[in-house]
Scaffold this active site. Structure first.
Site, mmCIF file in Angstrom:
data_model
loop_
_atom_site.group_PDB
_atom_site.id
_atom_site.type_symbol
_atom_site.label_atom_id
_atom_site.label_comp_id
_atom_site.label_asym_id
_atom_site.label_seq_id
_atom_site.Cartn_x
_atom_site.Cartn_y
_atom_site.Cartn_z
ATOM 1 N N VAL A 152 74.301 -47.321 -15.455
ATOM 2 C CA VAL A 152 73.480 -46.147 -15.105
ATOM 3 C C VAL A 152 73.488 -45.080 -16.199
ATOM 4 O O VAL A 152 72.690 -44.147 -16.142
ATOM 5 C CB VAL A 152 73.909 -45.480 -13.765
ATOM 6 C CG1 VAL A 152 73.698 -46.430 -12.605
ATOM 7 C CG2 VAL A 152 75.328 -44.958 -13.829
ATOM 8 N N LYS A 153 74.353 -45.200 -17.169
ATOM 9 C CA LYS A 153 74.465 -44.155 -18.202
ATOM 10 C C LYS A 153 73.331 -44.309 -19.231
ATOM 11 O O LYS A 153 72.438 -45.123 -19.062
ATOM 12 C CB LYS A 153 75.856 -44.205 -18.836
ATOM 13 C CG LYS A 153 77.011 -44.174 -17.803
ATOM 14 C CD LYS A 153 77.298 -42.796 -17.237
ATOM 15 C CE LYS A 153 78.128 -42.811 -15.966
ATOM 16 N NZ LYS A 153 79.561 -42.961 -16.105
#
Ligand SMILES: *Cc1c(COP(=O)(O)O)cnc(C)c1O
Length: 384
Positions: A188-189
């Site tokens: 998700v980064k």
């Protein structure tokens, strides 16, 4: 289903991973060193040490700074639990500093007050770990000035912030105002290596310590050995460490993703500008845009006006509409583990007030304008 965050993997990313799978090394081959060099060059740091997550990176960073029982590590309550837990793993006491309601980052004035009190009763922290929440860098110059005055070291939790810059344009990770910065490459980064993290520093000694910590405390560098080498097989274990290494498979993906980071950052910033314009008449507190190009925009977190709707209701209705919003974060000091250590509701009022109404809307590079429009339309309907 539209998630709050997700990876963007293209054919080149896949090809980079496949190439490693067909090569001589799956771990400890050339890909990790190449990825480390690429991150160091990108952020302008002397050293980069890859690890298998930012959680292990934080553990290695605190350990390298000598954190142990009796020491104190302070961070923000609005972070993922790992920032605090890594200090607990070393036997240190954790303290928190409240957030600034505008930036949602560690409040420098609250930090200054707490340092003053701690100085008086002999309980100053060894390390302060500011968290660049949502990708917006903390006021690092001010925190660094306090570090000089009160004698603590700084580990930046930059898990959200690869691609961010200081107000003067210095990349986050150049460690101009810190000892070590820690990046995360969770999917998700901003960029991903699957699981993975990277610690950057300009300090040769800290780099050596972190490199050993992520690989059993072992060195193969003759200059660091106590005895003369006994042959080509020889290594020495000088300290305790873990197997926290990144694999070549992960590093190849990370390096391929790093080549795409400017596109990812531009896409995130464009979505943020569009959200800001589309949501401006709704009863929401929107993220401050004063540092829009300096933030990496990992998250777009709005706060619902509780006089109009409850966060719980907004959250449930968005999820029912297929919009997989999240809440970042439950203040760490309110987790049962930390309550058992003596923390209680009311300890950090700005953090708790933010948490009470916060919702993270979908924000990722691959998000389409139509998907974003659907989020805006659905949210507008709920708040109407
Ligand atoms: C994701 C995250 C971490 C942990 O990163 P991992 O790579 O998942 O271990 C630490 N701190 C913050 C603020 C994060 O968002």
């Amino acid at each position: 289903m539209i998630p709050y965050g997700r990876q963007d993997i293209d054919e080149n990313d896949v090809a980079a991973v496949v190439a490693v799978l067909g090569s001589d090394f799956l771990t400890q081959g050339p890909a990790v060193g190449a990825f480390e060099a690429a991150i160091a060059a990108r952020v302008g740091a002397r050293h980069a040490i890859a690890c298998n997550s930012a959680t292990s990176g934080l553990h290695a960073a605190y350990a390298a700074l000598g954190v142990g029982p009796g020491d104190r590590v302070w961070t923000s309550p609005i972070t993922f639990v790992a920032t605090a837990n890594a200090a607990r793993m070393l036997g240190a006491d954790v303290g928190f500093v409240d957030i600034d309601p505008q930036t949602l980052n560690m409040d420098v004035e609250d930090l200054r007050r707490r340092l003053e009190t701690a100085k008086a009763d002999g309980s100053l922290p060894k390390v302060v770990a500011p968290v660049h929440f949502t990708g917006r860098p903390c006021d690092m110059a001010d925190i660094a000035a306090l570090a000089k005055e009160y004698g603590f070291r700084i580990v930046e939790d930059a898990a959200h912030a690869i691609g961010a810059t200081e107000p003067d344009g210095t990349p986050t990770g150049a460690c101009r105002y810190s000892d070590i910065a820690v990046f995360s490459f969770h999917p998700v980064k901003i960029i991903t290596s699957g699981e993975g993290g990277m610690n950057v520093t300009n300090d040769d000694d800290l780099a050596d310590r972190m490199r050993m910590f992520v690989s059993h405390g072992i060195t193969r560098d003759p200059a660091r050995m106590r005895a003369d080498s006994e042959g080509g097989w020889y290594y020495e274990q000088l300290s305790l460490g873990f197997n926290y290494r990144m694999t070549d498979i992960h590093a190849a993906l990370g390096q391929s993703q790093l080549g795409r980071i400017d596109g990812f950052l531009a896409a995130r910033r464009a979505h943020v500008r569009a959200y800001d314009a589309a949501l401006k008449d709704l009863p929401l507190i929107r993220p401050a845009l004063d540092r829009i190009d300096g933030s990496a925009w990992h998250l777009y977190a709005v706060q619902v006006d509780p006089a109009v709707a409850s966060r719980r209701d907004v959250f449930d209705k968005l999820r029912a509409a297929g919009i997989w919003v999240q809440v970042h974060y439950i203040p760490v000091h309110l987790q049962p583990y930390y309550r058992d250590l003596g923390f209680a509701p009311g300890d950090f009022p700005h953090a708790e007030a933010y948490y009470a109404n916060a919702v993270s809307l979908p924000l990722f590079a691959k998000l389409t304008d139509d998907e974003r429009g659907y989020v805006v339309e659905t949210l507008s309907g709920i708040l109407a």
